[in-house]
Write a protein that holds these residues in place. Structure first.
Motif, mmCIF file in Angstrom:
data_model
loop_
_atom_site.group_PDB
_atom_site.id
_atom_site.type_symbol
_atom_site.label_atom_id
_atom_site.label_comp_id
_atom_site.label_asym_id
_atom_site.label_seq_id
_atom_site.Cartn_x
_atom_site.Cartn_y
_atom_site.Cartn_z
ATOM 1 N N TRP A 233 0.842 -1.202 0.000
ATOM 2 C CA TRP A 233 0.000 0.000 0.000
ATOM 3 C C TRP A 233 0.875 1.249 0.000
ATOM 4 C CZ3 TRP A 233 -5.157 -0.183 -0.588
ATOM 5 C CH2 TRP A 233 -5.814 -1.392 -0.310
ATOM 6 N N LEU A 234 0.469 2.232 -0.803
ATOM 7 C CA LEU A 234 1.063 3.561 -0.795
ATOM 8 C C LEU A 234 -0.057 4.588 -0.915
ATOM 9 C CD1 LEU A 234 4.116 3.039 -3.186
ATOM 10 C CD2 LEU A 234 4.234 3.470 -0.726
ATOM 11 N N ARG A 244 -4.933 9.301 -1.293
ATOM 12 C CA ARG A 244 -5.797 8.119 -1.417
ATOM 13 C C ARG A 244 -4.946 6.853 -1.346
ATOM 14 N NH1 ARG A 244 -7.030 11.284 -5.856
ATOM 15 N NH2 ARG A 244 -6.013 9.734 -7.205
ATOM 16 N N PRO A 245 -5.318 5.903 -0.487
ATOM 17 C CA PRO A 245 -4.557 4.652 -0.431
ATOM 18 C C PRO A 245 -4.821 3.790 -1.661
ATOM 19 C CG PRO A 245 -6.469 4.537 1.022
ATOM 20 C CD PRO A 245 -6.429 5.943 0.488
ATOM 21 N N ARG A 246 -3.753 3.252 -2.236
ATOM 22 C CA ARG A 246 -3.863 2.361 -3.379
ATOM 23 C C ARG A 246 -2.854 1.206 -3.205
ATOM 24 N NH1 ARG A 246 -7.890 4.619 -3.836
ATOM 25 N NH2 ARG A 246 -8.748 5.786 -5.609
ATOM 26 N N MET A 247 -3.235 0.071 -3.760
ATOM 27 C CA MET A 247 -2.328 -1.074 -3.769
ATOM 28 C C MET A 247 -1.506 -1.032 -5.052
ATOM 29 S SD MET A 247 -1.053 -3.831 -2.475
ATOM 30 C CE MET A 247 -2.126 -4.417 -1.149
ATOM 31 N N PHE A 248 -0.184 -1.190 -4.893
ATOM 32 C CA PHE A 248 0.707 -1.184 -6.044
ATOM 33 C C PHE A 248 1.403 -2.531 -6.170
ATOM 34 C CE2 PHE A 248 0.115 3.294 -5.303
ATOM 35 C CZ PHE A 248 0.156 3.857 -6.573
ATOM 36 N N MET A 257 -1.173 0.064 -10.563
ATOM 37 C CA MET A 257 -1.913 0.684 -9.469
ATOM 38 C C MET A 257 -3.311 0.081 -9.441
ATOM 39 S SD MET A 257 -2.672 4.700 -8.573
ATOM 40 C CE MET A 257 -3.671 5.030 -10.033
ATOM 41 N N ALA A 258 -3.754 -0.373 -8.268
ATOM 42 C CA ALA A 258 -5.047 -1.047 -8.147
ATOM 43 C C ALA A 258 -5.833 -0.491 -6.970
ATOM 44 C CB ALA A 258 -4.847 -2.554 -7.983
ATOM 45 N N PHE A 272 -8.679 -6.764 -6.230
ATOM 46 C CA PHE A 272 -8.343 -5.392 -6.603
ATOM 47 C C PHE A 272 -8.648 -5.164 -8.083
ATOM 48 C CE2 PHE A 272 -5.795 -6.495 -2.985
ATOM 49 C CZ PHE A 272 -5.771 -5.350 -2.196
ATOM 50 N N ALA A 273 -9.144 -3.976 -8.368
ATOM 51 C CA ALA A 273 -9.396 -3.580 -9.755
ATOM 52 C C ALA A 273 -8.220 -2.767 -10.266
ATOM 53 C CB ALA A 273 -10.677 -2.762 -9.841
#
Length: 335
Positions: A233-234, A244-248, A257-258, A272-273
């Motif tokens: 997460w970043l 905004r938190p996003r999964m990379f 980026m998801a 994750f999308a």
């Protein structure tokens, strides 16, 4: 004043004496560990492979998938040990080298072996009972089959360390120096090939796991043929508004980026999308420090031809891991 009976030793003689001491120590370790290794190979061959074959607990394809070329590796050790016990290091290791291909085959089969073991434990009560009985034997000292299966690959690493040391500490004028040097080279090359196989297997597992986490049409085949480097997460810092938190997911050639699917999503909860895919060949990376206004670990600036990302983490160590992984991905695209 030196006494007349204590003449200074020649530096060359001292060097040869050190070589001989190290050689003797290494040779002794190689012999003792080979005896123990062969004993363990033999125990598995007798109490697992042999009895499974005799009882028919596993069908031949399943048994082959589980143990691979274990018995042939055991046979190679049986050929090698008498030479080591007789002090014929060069001759024994030279004759052992043609068997190194067995270790490559064993490494290539290791993932299939673990899968087979877990499948049989899950579906076969008879196999589970057999395993408990055999693992309970005092000869195994509490070790389970899953602890014993990696032995050949662990031994290959020992071979590399010991045979290289043996060759390096053998006098170049010794009759077996050429044999030992060649054996050390071939064993090191085999160990490197086995290491590469292991890396590819781990990467395939990562790709399979990440692919399962990504959902939607854009995610199909997204990880195929790629090399996984890092994920986590970043916080994406926009020009205006809150981060905004996003999964990379970082691969050797792209950064994905998801966004997490809603927890109440009927079919894709927990996945994750995919929201964006950034080519690392076009990335320029910079570290940004010294921002106030909270316990920020720092920020990373990623510039692409049509977009700029500002990524933040409150964990300084995690940010450093991301920086190193991104740097590796960018440099791999330039080579």
């Amino acid at each position: 004043m030196e006494s007349s009976g204590s003449a200074p030793r020649c530096p060359l003689q001292e060097q040869r004496a050190r070589w001989e001491r190290k050689r003797a120590c290494t040779a002794r370790e190689l012999l003792e560990t080979e005896r123990r290794y062969q004993e363990q190979l033999g125990l598995v061959t007798t109490y697992f492979v042999g009895i499974l074959r005799a009882k028919g607990t596993l069908r031949p394809p399943e048994r082959q998938a589980l143990f691979g070329p274990w018995e042939l590796i055991y046979g190679a050790s049986q050929e090698l040990l008498p030479y080591l016990e007789g002090g014929h290091w060069g001759q024994g290791l030279e004759g052992f080298c043609p068997h190194l291909e067995l270790y490559i085959q064993y490494a290539a089969n290791s993932e299939r072996s673990q899968t087979t073991l877990q499948e049989q434990l899950k579906k076969s009560k008879r196999f589970r009972r057999f395993l408990r009985l055999q693992e309970g034997r005092p000869e195994f000292g509490g070790l389970q089959l899953q602890d014993l299966l990696p032995l050949p690959l662990q031994r290959l690493q020992q071979y590399e360390h010991l045979v290289v040391a043996l060759a390096e500490n053998t006098n170049p004028n010794s009759p077996d120096h050429h044999q030992l040097t060649r054996a050390a080279r071939l064993i090191s090359e085999t160990a490197q090939r086995v290491h590469t196989i292991g890396q590819k297997q781990k990467n395939a597992q990562h790709l399979q796991r990440v692919q399962a986490l990504l959902s939607g049409r854009r995610a199909k085949g997204l990880t195929s043929g790629r090399w996984f480097l890092h994920q986590g997460w970043l916080l994406v810092v926009p020009p205006h508004g809150e981060p905004r938190p996003r999964m990379f997911f970082l691969f050797s050639d792209v950064l994905i980026m998801a966004k997490p699917r809603p927890p109440l999503h009927l079919l894709q909860s927990g996945t994750f999308a995919c929201r964006a895919l950034y080519p690392m060949a076009q990335c320029q990376l910079h570290r940004v420090f010294g921002h106030s206004g909270g316990p920020c670990g720092g920020l990373l600036s990623l510039s692409f031809p049509r977009e700029k990302l500002l990524l933040m983490s409150t964990d300084q160590e995690e940010l450093l891991r991301w920086y190193h992984s991104l740097t590796l991905a960018i440099s791999s695209q330039k080579n």
